[in-house]
Design a protein around this motif. Structure first.
Motif, short mmCIF file in Angstrom:
data_model
loop_
_atom_site.label_atom_id
_atom_site.label_comp_id
_atom_site.label_asym_id
_atom_site.label_seq_id
_atom_site.Cartn_x
_atom_site.Cartn_y
_atom_site.Cartn_z
N ASN A 82 43.51 50.96 47.38
CA ASN A 82 43.50 49.30 47.86
C ASN A 82 42.95 48.44 46.59
OD1 ASN A 82 43.24 47.04 49.78
ND2 ASN A 82 41.00 46.94 48.99
N LEU A 85 45.75 48.26 44.05
CA LEU A 85 46.79 47.07 44.45
C LEU A 85 46.11 45.75 44.09
CD1 LEU A 85 48.03 48.78 47.61
CD2 LEU A 85 49.38 48.44 45.49
N ARG A 86 44.60 45.91 44.52
CA ARG A 86 44.06 44.33 44.20
C ARG A 86 43.99 43.96 42.82
NH1 ARG A 86 41.15 40.75 46.55
NH2 ARG A 86 41.38 42.18 48.73
N TYR A 88 46.24 44.78 40.70
CA TYR A 88 47.72 44.37 40.34
C TYR A 88 47.86 42.88 40.92
CZ TYR A 88 52.78 44.08 40.14
OH TYR A 88 53.95 43.57 39.71
N MET A 89 47.60 42.62 42.08
CA MET A 89 47.60 41.11 42.70
C MET A 89 46.97 40.14 41.69
SD MET A 89 46.13 39.95 46.27
CE MET A 89 44.44 39.69 45.59
N LEU A 90 45.49 40.57 41.52
CA LEU A 90 44.89 39.52 40.53
C LEU A 90 45.73 39.27 39.06
CD1 LEU A 90 41.39 40.64 41.36
CD2 LEU A 90 42.58 38.59 42.23
N VAL A 92 48.69 39.77 38.50
CA VAL A 92 49.89 39.06 38.60
C VAL A 92 49.72 37.22 38.97
CG1 VAL A 92 52.00 38.20 40.18
CG2 VAL A 92 51.39 40.62 39.27
N LEU A 93 48.50 37.20 39.93
CA LEU A 93 48.21 35.93 40.06
C LEU A 93 47.48 35.08 39.02
CD1 LEU A 93 46.67 36.53 43.75
CD2 LEU A 93 48.82 35.21 43.09
N ARG A 99 55.96 38.09 35.63
CA ARG A 99 57.04 38.48 36.66
C ARG A 99 58.25 37.74 36.31
NH1 ARG A 99 55.62 37.70 42.53
NH2 ARG A 99 55.33 35.85 41.78
#
Length: 110
Positions: A82, A85-86, A88-90, A92-93, A99
């Motif tokens: 988790n 993944l978090r 990676y999400m941060l 990208v955001l 991307r």
């Protein structure tokens, strides 16, 4: 002493590792700049105002070798997954990772 020759699988993994390390090196080279723009109070925010996000149960198919590796780290492997993944999400955001959908049809940033 000469290094032993890597198998194709090891060579492929080694190439992936070099790519990841290059990416990490690029991110780290900008670390000082990032620290200058992030308020110092944010570094202790999770300790001073902790909150647990709601969890959602999910059925997911993952690569067997990756799951085996996370499980080999011992208990708490799911929260570790988790956390990855978090991150990676941060990334990208925050536009640390760009991307394809972040560019228009001409290739210019949106």
């Amino acid at each position: 002493m000469a290094e032993r020759k890597r198998s194709k699988s090891e060579e492929r993994t080694y190439s992936e590792l070099l790519g990841e390390l290059h990416q990490l090196s690029t991110w780290n080279s900008q670390e000082k700049l990032k620290r200058e723009h992030i308020p110092s109070a944010w570094h202790t925010l999770d300790r001073e105002a902790p909150c647990k996000p709601r969890k959602t149960k999910l059925t997911i198919s993952l690569d067997e070798d990756m799951v085996r590796w996370f499980r080999s780290l011992g208990t708490g492997y799911q929260p570790r997954m988790n956390a990855v993944l978090r991150l990676y999400m941060l990334a990208v955001l925050s536009k640390e990772i760009e991307r394809e959908s972040d560019r228009d049809w001409k290739g210019d940033p949106l």
